[in-house]
Scaffold this motif. Structure first.
Motif, mmCIF file in Angstrom:
data_model
loop_
_atom_site.group_PDB
_atom_site.id
_atom_site.type_symbol
_atom_site.label_atom_id
_atom_site.label_comp_id
_atom_site.label_asym_id
_atom_site.label_seq_id
_atom_site.Cartn_x
_atom_site.Cartn_y
_atom_site.Cartn_z
ATOM 1 N N GLN A 1 -3.638 1.055 7.756
ATOM 2 C CA GLN A 1 -2.996 0.338 8.864
ATOM 3 C C GLN A 1 -1.586 -0.083 8.455
ATOM 4 O O GLN A 1 -1.278 -0.172 7.263
ATOM 5 N N ASN A 2 -0.741 -0.404 9.428
ATOM 6 C CA ASN A 2 0.656 -0.706 9.083
ATOM 7 C C ASN A 2 0.825 -1.982 8.243
ATOM 8 O O ASN A 2 1.880 -2.171 7.649
ATOM 9 N N ILE A 3 -0.203 -2.820 8.167
ATOM 10 C CA ILE A 3 -0.121 -3.972 7.244
ATOM 11 C C ILE A 3 -0.203 -3.515 5.779
ATOM 12 O O ILE A 3 -0.023 -4.319 4.870
ATOM 13 N N ASP A 4 -0.469 -2.222 5.540
ATOM 14 C CA ASP A 4 -0.548 -1.716 4.160
ATOM 15 C C ASP A 4 0.815 -1.292 3.603
ATOM 16 O O ASP A 4 0.941 -1.072 2.394
ATOM 17 N N PHE A 5 1.813 -1.138 4.460
ATOM 18 C CA PHE A 5 3.108 -0.647 3.950
ATOM 19 C C PHE A 5 3.733 -1.618 2.943
ATOM 20 O O PHE A 5 4.123 -1.215 1.848
ATOM 21 N N ALA A 6 3.839 -2.889 3.339
ATOM 22 C CA ALA A 6 4.500 -3.852 2.441
ATOM 23 C C ALA A 6 3.782 -3.904 1.083
ATOM 24 O O ALA A 6 4.445 -3.771 0.036
ATOM 25 N N PRO A 7 2.446 -4.044 1.053
ATOM 26 C CA PRO A 7 1.768 -4.051 -0.259
ATOM 27 C C PRO A 7 2.004 -2.764 -1.060
ATOM 28 O O PRO A 7 2.119 -2.814 -2.286
#
Ligand code: SGN
Ligand code: CA
Length: 556
Positions: free
Chosen positions: A397-403
């Motif tokens: 999901q796009n919340i995975d990009f920053a990590p």
């Protein structure tokens, strides 16, 4: 003695520098509203007729994620999730015009702190200025296709019009950054395209492309929404009724007939865009659209024939706009490929701020949790860390990009971030403890396209969606009261444009889909005998997400 110390110091410095060099460079390319259905690497019938060879290079030489999703299928919320690694309710950007909590750390800041040179080019579209960037050259708001305005330090932070086509200018500014970057530092370059956002204005050289192509109509194009709730029916985003002949399909000749406020708006929207073209550009534009429109007007199409004309011409313009994006990706890859060391150590990511409907359920636009807008394309190339031709079926999901970027850069991840770095998936294998479900939440009602609020959960096989919230005028009032910074006149203006229903009901219902048996999501199984157990399981998961993520009760 002194000489030896100097030698040692030089060696240490050289070591530090080469270590710093080893941090991967990141090129993050994000388009606006690009559907996976129109990327040939994803293999749809449509995409075979309008291939994207350069985007496909990323899949061939790297990894393709089959199951990449967003957490809220809308532009600014998706961008806020990208920059912060947080869900919408955690970063504040739940709706298009509702501002992000600017105290949250952007991953660009984290990378900058560990020595990255950071840059963003193209569409930014958030109420805060870019944070954590050494270089920015960004479009105004949604950005324009023709002769758009950009602002940067070079323009003293004022929007200045440039001559050219947005996709080309964004590519050019990205390459300018690459050429002038500090070669002693690793870099982050975010290339954010305007394309292929509505109203899909092609580059002049591609106006005629696909003119004789007949795109296959999706299996569920004639969806009558039987079995689905009111949200699926009462939206304003169907090809049949809502795709505009003037604004969207460029039949400017119908301007004279603009009668309703929406017609007038559509007319203004098209002429606003066309007025940006230079007289020379306008000649080329008219040379293509005028004869096409004359033929169309003469044919006096009605009923299904008219709807199919709209679909084909929507597809053609969209695919033309995508063609320029594909060229841009090619140019950036070619730039890297000329320098093997740079190529080796640079991860190139291609994605979109969300997916898009290409006529599925008769829709265009996005917002719904139905697969085509919830899902988004995601491809990456990283010769040093990803084997060519890898595929991943993991739920990401796009919340995975920053990590992911924070981890690759060796920076510090905030414990508040719910996502995971994607690195363990680079091998194509899925670790046993990888997530097996996703949480989704759409909040922006009443707004353009009138999609009702909903949240839900998706597993490998099933999807449970909960539609909720006040309808009509009550919802408008609540929006003013609860959305800080929301401008009342903007909402009212907007509602006048769409055929807004002031008496729309309050809603609270669920839909359930078995994606294995029914990938087109035509058969709502909620409440049907035999599905009690799976419904209860999904409901428990959904409740768990709401609880763990502190989603407050007024938000579902
Ligand atoms: C504009 C478009 C909508 C679109 C939103 C959000 N209308 O308002 O169709 O859904 O942007 O798009 S238009 O008449 O202005 O083209 S997003 O990409 O920013 O989420
Ligand atoms: Ca978008």
């Amino acid at each position: 003695m002194y000489k030896r110390k100097l030698l040692l110091l030089t060696l240490v410095a050289a070591f530090q520098m080469s270590y710093a060099q080893k941090k991967p460079n990141i090129i993050y390319i994000m388009t606006d509203d690009h559907s996976y259905q129109t990327i040939s690497a994803y293999g749809s019938k449509v995409s075979k007729l309008a291939p994207t060879p350069n985007i496909d290079r990323l899949a061939k030489e790297g990894i393709l994620f089959e199951k990449a999703f967003v957490e809220n299928s809308l532009c600014t919320p998706s961008r806020a999730a990208l920059m912060t690694g947080l869900y919408s309710h955690q970063n504040g950007q739940k709706q298009l015009a509702e501002g992000i909590d600017s105290t949250k750390v952007f991953f660009s800041e984290s990378l900058h702190d560990v020595g990255y040179q950071t840059a963003i080019v193209g569409k930014w579209h958030m109420s805060t200025s870019p944070k954590g960037f050494d270089y920015y050259n960004i479009l105004d708001d949604q950005g324009k296709y023709y002769n758009p305005t950009f602002k940067s330090k070079m323009t003293n932070d004022k929007y200045v019009q440039e001559k050219g086509y947005a996709t080309k200018l964004i590519t050019q500014h990205s390459l300018e950054f690459l050429n002038s970057r500090d070669k002693n530092k690793p870099f982050l370059l975010m290339v954010h395209h305007k394309a292929p956002h509505r109203n899909w204005m092609p580059e002049l050289q591609y106006l005629n492309l696909y003119e004789n192509t007949e795109f296959p109509v999706p299996e569920n194009f004639w969806d009558d929404y039987v079995g689905k709730g009111v949200a699926a029916k009462d939206q304003k985003m169907t090809i049949s009724k809502d795709l505009e002949l003037v604004q969207d399909l460029k039949v400017g000749e119908l301007n004279a007939e603009a009668k309703t406020p929406y017609d007038k708006f559509s007319f203004m929207a098209l002429s606003g865009e066309l007025d940006r073209l230079t007289p020379e550009e306008r000649v080329v534009w008219d040379k293509f659209y005028k004869p096409r429109n004359e033929k169309f007007l003469k044919a006096k199409l009605t009923g299904k024939e008219l709807v199919l004309w709209k679909y084909q011409n929507y597809m053609r313009d969209y695919e033309r706009v995508v063609k320029s994006v594909d060229d841009s990706v090619g140019e950036i890859l070619d730039y890297l490929d000329k320098n093997p060391e740079l190529k080796e150590n640079t991860i190139v990511v291609y994605t979109s701020d969300q997916g898009f409907y290409m006529g599925e359920h008769n829709y265009f636009d996005k917002r719904f949790m139905y697969e085509e807008s919830f899902r988004t394309p995601l491809l990456m190339r990283y010769p040093k860390g990803i084997k060519a031709g890898t595929q991943s079926q993991a739920l990401v999901q796009n919340i995975d990009f920053a990590p992911t970027f924070i981890s690759m850069a060796g920076a510090e991840k905030s414990p508040e971030m719910p996502g995971n770095t994607l690195e363990p998936l680079f091998s194509g294998k899925e670790p046993k403890d990888w997530r097996n479900s996703l949480y989704y939440h759409y909040y922006d009602y009443p707004a353009f396209h009138l999609v009702r609020k909903h949240d839900g959960v998706r597993t490998e096989r099933y999807k449970l969606i909960h539609f909720y919230g006040e309808g009509g005028l009550r919802a408008v009032k609540t929006k003013f009261q609860t959305t800080p910074g929301y401008r009342e006149h903007r909402v009212l203006e907007l509602l006048k444009k769409v055929d807004y229903i002031p008496e729309a009901q309050d809603i609270n219902y669920n839909e359930l889909y078995d994606l294995k048996k029914d990938p087109n999501e035509m058969n709502n199984l909620y409440g049907k005998p035999g599905y009690e157990k799976i419904t209860a399981e999904l409901q428990t998961r959904l409740d768990q997400y709401r609880q763990d993520l502190n989603v407050t009760k007024d938000e579902y």
